[in-house]
Design a protein around this motif. Structure first.
Motif, PDB file in Angstrom:
ATOM      1  N   GLY A   1       0.819  -1.206   0.000  1.00 40.14           N
ATOM      2  CA  GLY A   1       0.000   0.000   0.000  1.00 40.14           C
ATOM      3  C   GLY A   1       0.853   1.256   0.000  1.00 40.14           C
ATOM      4  O   GLY A   1       0.522   2.253  -0.667  1.00 40.14           O
ATOM      5  N   GLY A   2       1.987   1.226   0.734  1.00 43.49           N
ATOM      6  CA  GLY A   2       2.893   2.368   0.741  1.00 43.49           C
ATOM      7  C   GLY A   2       3.519   2.616  -0.615  1.00 43.49           C
ATOM      8  O   GLY A   2       3.678   3.765  -1.050  1.00 43.49           O
ATOM      9  N   VAL A   3       3.876   1.540  -1.316  1.00 44.05           N
ATOM     10  CA  VAL A   3       4.453   1.678  -2.661  1.00 44.05           C
ATOM     11  C   VAL A   3       3.415   2.247  -3.627  1.00 44.05           C
ATOM     12  O   VAL A   3       3.713   3.142  -4.437  1.00 44.05           O
ATOM     13  CB  VAL A   3       4.979   0.315  -3.157  1.00 44.05           C
ATOM     14  CG1 VAL A   3       5.418   0.411  -4.618  1.00 44.05           C
ATOM     15  CG2 VAL A   3       6.128  -0.163  -2.278  1.00 44.05           C
ATOM     16  N   VAL A   4       2.179   1.746  -3.550  1.00 44.06           N
ATOM     17  CA  VAL A   4       1.115   2.238  -4.431  1.00 44.06           C
ATOM     18  C   VAL A   4       0.817   3.713  -4.139  1.00 44.06           C
ATOM     19  O   VAL A   4       0.627   4.519  -5.062  1.00 44.06           O
ATOM     20  CB  VAL A   4      -0.157   1.378  -4.258  1.00 44.06           C
ATOM     21  CG1 VAL A   4      -1.329   1.995  -5.019  1.00 44.06           C
ATOM     22  CG2 VAL A   4       0.098  -0.042  -4.741  1.00 44.06           C
ATOM     23  N   ALA A   5       0.790   4.091  -2.857  1.00 47.75           N
ATOM     24  CA  ALA A   5       0.541   5.488  -2.498  1.00 47.75           C
ATOM     25  C   ALA A   5       1.670   6.377  -3.006  1.00 47.75           C
ATOM     26  O   ALA A   5       1.429   7.518  -3.449  1.00 47.75           O
ATOM     27  CB  ALA A   5       0.398   5.621  -0.986  1.00 47.75           C
ATOM     28  N   ARG A   6       2.900   5.881  -2.948  1.00 46.40           N
ATOM     29  CA  ARG A   6       4.030   6.646  -3.489  1.00 46.40           C
ATOM     30  C   ARG A   6       3.867   6.835  -4.989  1.00 46.40           C
ATOM     31  O   ARG A   6       4.111   7.928  -5.521  1.00 46.40           O
ATOM     32  CB  ARG A   6       5.333   5.906  -3.188  1.00 46.40           C
ATOM     33  CG  ARG A   6       6.590   6.558  -3.768  1.00 46.40           C
ATOM     34  CD  ARG A   6       6.996   7.792  -3.012  1.00 46.40           C
ATOM     35  NE  ARG A   6       8.229   8.348  -3.549  1.00 46.40           N
ATOM     36  CZ  ARG A   6       8.991   9.225  -2.911  1.00 46.40           C
ATOM     37  NH1 ARG A   6       8.655   9.660  -1.710  1.00 46.40           N
ATOM     38  NH2 ARG A   6      10.101   9.692  -3.466  1.00 46.40           N
ATOM     39  N   ALA A   7       3.432   5.794  -5.685  1.00 44.80           N
ATOM     40  CA  ALA A   7       3.212   5.904  -7.126  1.00 44.80           C
ATOM     41  C   ALA A   7       2.119   6.925  -7.430  1.00 44.80           C
ATOM     42  O   ALA A   7       2.231   7.717  -8.376  1.00 44.80           O
ATOM     43  CB  ALA A   7       2.840   4.537  -7.699  1.00 44.80           C
ATOM     44  N   ALA A   8       1.056   6.909  -6.623  1.00 49.31           N
ATOM     45  CA  ALA A   8      -0.033   7.865  -6.836  1.00 49.31           C
ATOM     46  C   ALA A   8       0.424   9.294  -6.568  1.00 49.31           C
ATOM     47  O   ALA A   8      -0.021  10.233  -7.239  1.00 49.31           O
ATOM     48  CB  ALA A   8      -1.213   7.509  -5.937  1.00 49.31           C
ATOM     49  N   SER A   9       1.319   9.475  -5.592  1.00 51.61           N
ATOM     50  CA  SER A   9       1.770  10.832  -5.252  1.00 51.61           C
ATOM     51  C   SER A   9       2.646  11.436  -6.338  1.00 51.61           C
ATOM     52  O   SER A   9       2.681  12.651  -6.513  1.00 51.61           O
ATOM     53  CB  SER A   9       2.530  10.814  -3.926  1.00 51.61           C
ATOM     54  OG  SER A   9       3.782  10.172  -4.053  1.00 51.61           O
ATOM     55  N   VAL A  10       3.373  10.603  -7.070  1.00 52.08           N
ATOM     56  CA  VAL A  10       4.235  11.110  -8.145  1.00 52.08           C
ATOM     57  C   VAL A  10       3.622  10.877  -9.517  1.00 52.08           C
ATOM     58  O   VAL A  10       4.174  11.318 -10.531  1.00 52.08           O
ATOM     59  CB  VAL A  10       5.629  10.443  -8.077  1.00 52.08           C
ATOM     60  CG1 VAL A  10       6.351  10.866  -6.816  1.00 52.08           C
ATOM     61  CG2 VAL A  10       5.525   8.930  -8.148  1.00 52.08           C
ATOM     62  N   GLN A  11       2.500  10.143  -9.558  1.00 51.50           N
ATOM     63  CA  GLN A  11       1.763   9.874 -10.801  1.00 51.50           C
ATOM     64  C   GLN A  11       2.642   9.199 -11.849  1.00 51.50           C
ATOM     65  O   GLN A  11       2.648   9.572 -13.030  1.00 51.50           O
ATOM     66  CB  GLN A  11       1.159  11.168 -11.344  1.00 51.50           C
ATOM     67  CG  GLN A  11       0.169  11.812 -10.389  1.00 51.50           C
ATOM     68  CD  GLN A  11      -0.422  13.103 -10.917  1.00 51.50           C
ATOM     69  OE1 GLN A  11      -0.075  13.568 -12.000  1.00 51.50           O
ATOM     70  NE2 GLN A  11      -1.318  13.698 -10.146  1.00 51.50           N
ATOM     71  N   ARG A  12       3.378   8.223 -11.409  1.00 48.87           N
ATOM     72  CA  ARG A  12       4.247   7.432 -12.295  1.00 48.87           C
ATOM     73  C   ARG A  12       4.644   6.165 -11.553  1.00 48.87           C
ATOM     74  O   ARG A  12       4.257   5.962 -10.406  1.00 48.87           O
ATOM     75  CB  ARG A  12       5.503   8.232 -12.663  1.00 48.87           C
ATOM     76  CG  ARG A  12       6.308   8.687 -11.457  1.00 48.87           C
ATOM     77  CD  ARG A  12       7.667   9.219 -11.832  1.00 48.87           C
ATOM     78  NE  ARG A  12       8.350   9.823 -10.705  1.00 48.87           N
ATOM     79  CZ  ARG A  12       8.971   9.164  -9.741  1.00 48.87           C
ATOM     80  NH1 ARG A  12       8.976   7.839  -9.748  1.00 48.87           N
ATOM     81  NH2 ARG A  12       9.581   9.799  -8.752  1.00 48.87           N
ATOM     82  N   ALA A  13       5.422   5.318 -12.214  1.00 50.34           N
ATOM     83  CA  ALA A  13       5.955   4.128 -11.546  1.00 50.34           C
ATOM     84  C   ALA A  13       6.913   4.569 -10.445  1.00 50.34           C
ATOM     85  O   ALA A  13       7.736   5.471 -10.657  1.00 50.34           O
ATOM     86  CB  ALA A  13       6.680   3.236 -12.549  1.00 50.34           C
ATOM     87  N   PRO A  14       6.830   3.973  -9.262  1.00 55.08           N
ATOM     88  CA  PRO A  14       7.655   4.414  -8.128  1.00 55.08           C
ATOM     89  C   PRO A  14       9.075   3.856  -8.173  1.00 55.08           C
ATOM     90  O   PRO A  14       9.531   3.203  -7.224  1.00 55.08           O
ATOM     91  CB  PRO A  14       6.881   3.871  -6.915  1.00 55.08           C
ATOM     92  CG  PRO A  14       6.255   2.614  -7.433  1.00 55.08           C
ATOM     93  CD  PRO A  14       5.899   2.887  -8.875  1.00 55.08           C
ATOM     94  N   TRP A  15       9.782   4.132  -9.280  1.00 53.81           N
ATOM     95  CA  TRP A  15      11.135   3.609  -9.443  1.00 53.81           C
ATOM     96  C   TRP A  15      12.085   4.685  -9.940  1.00 53.81           C
ATOM     97  O   TRP A  15      13.032   4.409 -10.672  1.00 53.81           O
ATOM     98  CB  TRP A  15      11.135   2.430 -10.438  1.00 53.81           C
ATOM     99  CG  TRP A  15      10.103   1.397 -10.133  1.00 53.81           C
ATOM    100  CD1 TRP A  15       9.761   0.920  -8.895  1.00 53.81           C
ATOM    101  CD2 TRP A  15       9.250   0.720 -11.066  1.00 53.81           C
ATOM    102  NE1 TRP A  15       8.762  -0.010  -8.993  1.00 53.81           N
ATOM    103  CE2 TRP A  15       8.418  -0.156 -10.316  1.00 53.81           C
ATOM    104  CE3 TRP A  15       9.109   0.753 -12.439  1.00 53.81           C
ATOM    105  CZ2 TRP A  15       7.467  -0.982 -10.915  1.00 53.81           C
ATOM    106  CZ3 TRP A  15       8.164  -0.060 -13.041  1.00 53.81           C
ATOM    107  CH2 TRP A  15       7.354  -0.920 -12.283  1.00 53.81           C
ATOM    108  N   GLY A  16      11.841   5.933  -9.532  1.00 60.11           N
ATOM    109  CA  GLY A  16      12.629   7.038 -10.066  1.00 60.11           C
ATOM    110  C   GLY A  16      13.882   7.350  -9.281  1.00 60.11           C
ATOM    111  O   GLY A  16      14.724   8.126  -9.732  1.00 60.11           O
ATOM    112  N   ASN A  17      14.050   6.793  -8.087  1.00 61.59           N
ATOM    113  CA  ASN A  17      15.243   7.039  -7.275  1.00 61.59           C
ATOM    114  C   ASN A  17      15.487   5.827  -6.376  1.00 61.59           C
ATOM    115  O   ASN A  17      14.676   4.890  -6.337  1.00 61.59           O
ATOM    116  CB  ASN A  17      15.090   8.320  -6.451  1.00 61.59           C
ATOM    117  CG  ASN A  17      13.785   8.357  -5.675  1.00 61.59           C
ATOM    118  OD1 ASN A  17      13.539   7.508  -4.817  1.00 61.59           O
ATOM    119  ND2 ASN A  17      12.926   9.322  -5.980  1.00 61.59           N
TER     120      ASN A  17
END
Length: 366
Positions: A131-147
């Motif tokens: 859920g934390g990973v999905v929320a991070r993806a929603a906050s940046v509106q992209r796949a959560p793999w940018g850093n």
């Protein structure tokens, strides 16, 4: 978009980022509870005398002759008696027919109860972290793999997912739970303290659908390689333990209590090999996908960037391991050392290159 709408969107994204952080910290708390439950399983299991494997080992290797009588062959003028050739059994050929240990619970009912509680807590922690990973993806509106922060939280989530998937497939891997939760807690602790990066957008070169293909497969490969590395490391300990018993040695109380509950060395070796062999083709695809993405982003397929170089070195190391496994003289411990070197190459590619080496793949804000 109007200024009011932009402000609302920004506030929403910040709120989602806070939710993501809260979920990641919550998952760490649940993983900690699972960690203590796994410890309780091992502690209660140490009291049990069920299914001990030491008795299955022979004190010395022997060559056994077949029980059948000699063979008589008639020849001209007499009868020649031929001795039946010696039959070499498994113990004489250098392998050991050792049954798997009973698991961390050691056959103790209370230990098994704590083990099942630990698995339940691991499932809960996995869902919270996801859920934390999905929320991070929603906050940046992209796949959560940018850093590196996003990569770390996703990597640990996938690693736990692989472990739970093996359990769901009825594989005997619950003994890995304590090692897994320990590593995940270290990984998340590093992520939230050292690697944390505020939500931000990707650099232009990373805006591609290949981000979803290349990075997702890299994360999955890393998680599976990690599971294989744990199996390989434990194989080395268990193999040393079995060798000591075969040679008449007496392992220490702690080693005997822990290692005799693990699967046999042969089972651990087979498990690690199958894991690494299964994921190797996917790692090959990951490198190919990265090259295609590099051509799209930078106009060349391969430029010997540090990340590309170490990804290739990792590929070569695992290829050497798989080749060694098919070579009689390099099976067992020698091949296991190569597997650990290969995983070390992956870890350096994962942490060292991203943090300490500058290149096109360097992560900003780390």
């Amino acid at each position: 978009m109007t200024p009011a709408a932009t402000e609302l969107a920004t506030a929403t994204n910040e709120h989602l980022a806070h939710i993501s952080n809260a979920l990641i910290y919550s998952s760490m708390a649940v993983y900690t509870l699972a960690f203590f439950a796994y410890i309780a399983e091992w502690l209660f299991g140490s009291r049990s005398k069920v299914a001990r494997t030491a008795a299955a080992l022979t004190a010395k290797e022997e060559t056994v002759r077949a029980a059948a009588p000699a063979v008589a062959v008639k020849s001209a003028g007499g009868t020649a008696v031929l001795e039946r050739p010696a039959v070499v059994v498994r113990s004489a050929s250098g392998s050991r027919d050792v049954p798997d240990g009973p698991g961390a619970h050691g056959g103790d009912e209370q230990g098994d109860l704590y083990g099942r509680i630990a698995v339940s807590l691991t499932v809960l922690a996995f869902l919270v972290e996801l859920g934390g990973v999905v929320a991070r993806a929603a906050s940046v509106q992209r796949a959560p793999w940018g850093n590196m922060y996003e990569f770390n939280i996703t990597f640990s989530t996938v690693a736990v997912g692989v472990y739970l998937a093996l359990l769901a497939l009825k594989k005997n891997v619950r003994w890995m739970g304590l090692f897994l939760t320990t590593t995940v807690l270290l990984d998340l602790g590093l992520a939230v303290t050292v690697l944390y990066t505020a939500s931000d957008q990707l650099v232009p070169a990373l805006h591609s659908y290949w981000l979803y293909i290349h990075v997702s497969t890299a994360i999955l490969c890393g998680a599976i390689f990690y599971v294989g590395a744990v199996g390989t490391l434990l194989y080395l300990f268990k193999d040393s333990y079995e060798n000591k018993l075969v040679n008449g040695g007496k392992p220490g109380t702690f080693a005997k209590s822990v290692l005799e509950r693990l699967p046999s060395a042969a089972s651990l070796d087979k498990f690690a090999y199958r894991i690494n062999a299964a994921v190797f083709p996917l790692w090959t695809f990951t490198i190919i996908a990265g090259a295609i993405w590099a051509e799209s982003a930078w106009g060349r397929y391969w430029g010997w960037d540090p990340k590309e170089t170490w990804a290739f070195i990792t590929w070569v190391a695992y290829a050497c391991y798989l080749h060694a496994r098919s070579t009689a003289g390099w099976k067992g411990r020698k091949a296991a050392y190569i597997a650990l070197i290969a995983f070390a190459c992956f870890l350096f590619n994962y942490y060292g290159v991203n943090i300490f080496v500058s290149g096109k793949h360097s992560y900003a804000g780390v």
